[in-house]
Design an enzyme around this catalytic site. Structure first.
Site, PDB file in Angstrom:
ATOM      1  N   GLY A 246       0.829  -1.199   0.000  1.00  0.00           N
ATOM      2  CA  GLY A 246       0.000   0.000   0.000  1.00  0.00           C
ATOM      3  C   GLY A 246       0.863   1.247   0.000  1.00  0.00           C
ATOM      4  N   GLY A 248       2.151   5.170   1.314  1.00  0.00           N
ATOM      5  CA  GLY A 248       2.304   5.980   2.508  1.00  0.00           C
ATOM      6  C   GLY A 248       3.348   5.490   3.487  1.00  0.00           C
ATOM      7  CB  CYS A 274       5.182  -3.621  -0.245  1.00  0.00           C
ATOM      8  SG  CYS A 274       5.904  -2.107  -0.934  1.00  0.00           S
ATOM      9  CG  HIS A 360       5.061  -5.230  -5.236  1.00  0.00           C
ATOM     10  ND1 HIS A 360       3.793  -5.014  -4.744  1.00  0.00           N
ATOM     11  CD2 HIS A 360       5.743  -4.076  -5.025  1.00  0.00           C
ATOM     12  CE1 HIS A 360       3.709  -3.779  -4.273  1.00  0.00           C
ATOM     13  NE2 HIS A 360       4.882  -3.190  -4.429  1.00  0.00           N
ATOM     14  CD  GLU A 362       2.339  -8.392  -5.923  1.00  0.00           C
ATOM     15  OE1 GLU A 362       2.399  -7.161  -6.076  1.00  0.00           O
ATOM     16  OE2 GLU A 362       2.881  -8.983  -4.969  1.00  0.00           O
TER      17      GLU A 362
END
Length: 387
Positions: A246, A248, A274, A360, A362
């Site tokens: 995500g 931030g 992440c 990541h 994926e």
């Protein structure tokens, strides 16, 4: 801030494919006074955010729809963006989340307007600019670190005003992005009759490929909003928990860190990806710190400390877990490192079935070197289900 000289804008027809069309001249203005001219071809709007450089040659559709790019202006360094048509199944969420797209040349290899990248951006109100010297821009960011910037509205080419607008862009660290990208209510993917383990995912900015990767391994998936409490996230029927990627700064997400701490104490299989990795790291007692210009792209080499295997990974993050601040008594150790800068790319618990990865696994875009992360997690969830 002194405004640098603005070079002449390239002829629109040389940087934007005629099948896309354009909105006229525009500027990319940086808060440090640097200004890059270009041609607007996304939504005819102004937008500001932090500039990040992505080195992927393809996968720009996935980049645009990846929630972890929320709040960012994405610079694609590959010179031709748009050569591949859009496939709806490759979208990573229901809409694009980036603030704007910057390219050298906006191309269109397909005649079907609905399959063009520009159509995706325009329909979501995302501006884009072509004709920018992305090589010079990338070198500038590498030398100076992260910088706030704006893409101006078409026709608004006053450099001084544009730089003022860039200086007024809120700091990335001060913004709440997770609440913008997370789902509002829980939902399930898969039926109990399937018999596979039930995996819960806390949606901090979830990518569709994570769900697909788990479903391909016969796992049922329960997607939970970011506000979920430990009682629901660790319900008795849950065989494993994932904290998703995500956007931030994890330092803003204290309730989610508390949830991760409860999950560690619970002892069930836990995977942080992440942003989820950073949250677990903080729950374990480690500190996090913003990188100078982040990791963004599909070609970051990561070495596994145990096996020595090197994987090429896709990454998009601004923050790192500081390995030397990880308490020894936490039970965690650094499991993977980035070969470019030595930063932490993964944590593993010495006793519990808990793993985190900064990259990541994926893909989306690829590479797919690290899919074994899901193999290990689902195997641990299956073992949990059998207990």
């Amino acid at each position: 801030m002194m405004v640098t000289d603005v070079l002449p804008t390239a002829p629109p027809e040389t940087v934007v494919d005629a099948r896309i069309g354009h909105h006229g001249p525009s500027l990319l203005a940086l808060a440090d006074g640097r200004v890059f001219p270009g041609v607007a071809f996304g939504a005819p709007l102004e937008a500001g955010g932090d500039l990040v450089v992505n080195t992927s040659q393809t996968g720009y559709q996935e980049v645009c729809t990846d929630p972890s790019y929320a709040g960012q202006l994405v610079v694609m360094t590959y010179p031709l963006i748009g050569n591949h048509g859009r496939l709806l199944d490759d979208d990573q969420s229901v809409r694009p989340w980036l603030r704007g797209l910057i390219v050298a040349n906006a191309t269109a290899a397909v005649a079907d307007d609905g399959r063009q990248l520009a159509t995706l951006l325009r329909s979501a109100g995302i501006p884009a600019i072509a004709g920018v010297d992305t090589r010079a821009l990338a070198r500038h960011l590498r030398a100076n670190g992260s910088i706030r910037a704006v893409i101006t509205r078409p026709g608004e080419v006053d450099a001084a005003s544009a730089v003022d607008a860039a200086e007024a862009v809120p700091r990335w660290e001060d913004q709440d992005f997770v609440s913008q990208v997370s789902i509002e209510a829980a939902r399930d993917e898969g039926e109990p009759s399937e018999g596979g383990p039930l995996v819960a995912i806390v949606d901090l900015g979830l990518k569709a490929n994570i769900v697909r990767s788990l479903r391909r391994r016969s796992a049922r998936v329960r997607i939970l909003p970011y506000t979920v409490g430990a009682a629901e996230a660790l319900a008795p029927d849950i065989d494993g928990l994932i904290l998703s990627p995500g956007p931030g700064d994890p330092a803003r997400l204290r309730p989610q860190v508390d949830l991760a701490r409860a999950a560690i104490e619970d002892g069930r299989p836990l995977l942080g990806i992440c942003l989820g990795h950073q949250i677990v790291g903080r729950a374990a007692g480690a500190e996090t710190r913003r990188l100078r210009f982040g990791h963004h792209g599909a070609n970051h080499p990561v070495r596994d400390v145990d096996s020595g295997t090197v994987q090429v990974t896709a990454q998009n993050h601004e923050v790192q877990v500081l390995g030397d601040t990880l308490p020894r008594q936490s039970g965690f150790r650094v499991s993977q490192v980035n070969l470019n800068d030595g930063s932490v790319e993964g944590l593993r618990h010495v006793e519990l079935p808990i793993e985190t990865v900064q990259y990541h696994p994926e893909g989306g875009p690829g590479p797919l070197d690290a899919l074994a992360v899901f193999d290990r997690f689902v195997a641990a969830a299956v073992a949990q289900r059998r207990q």
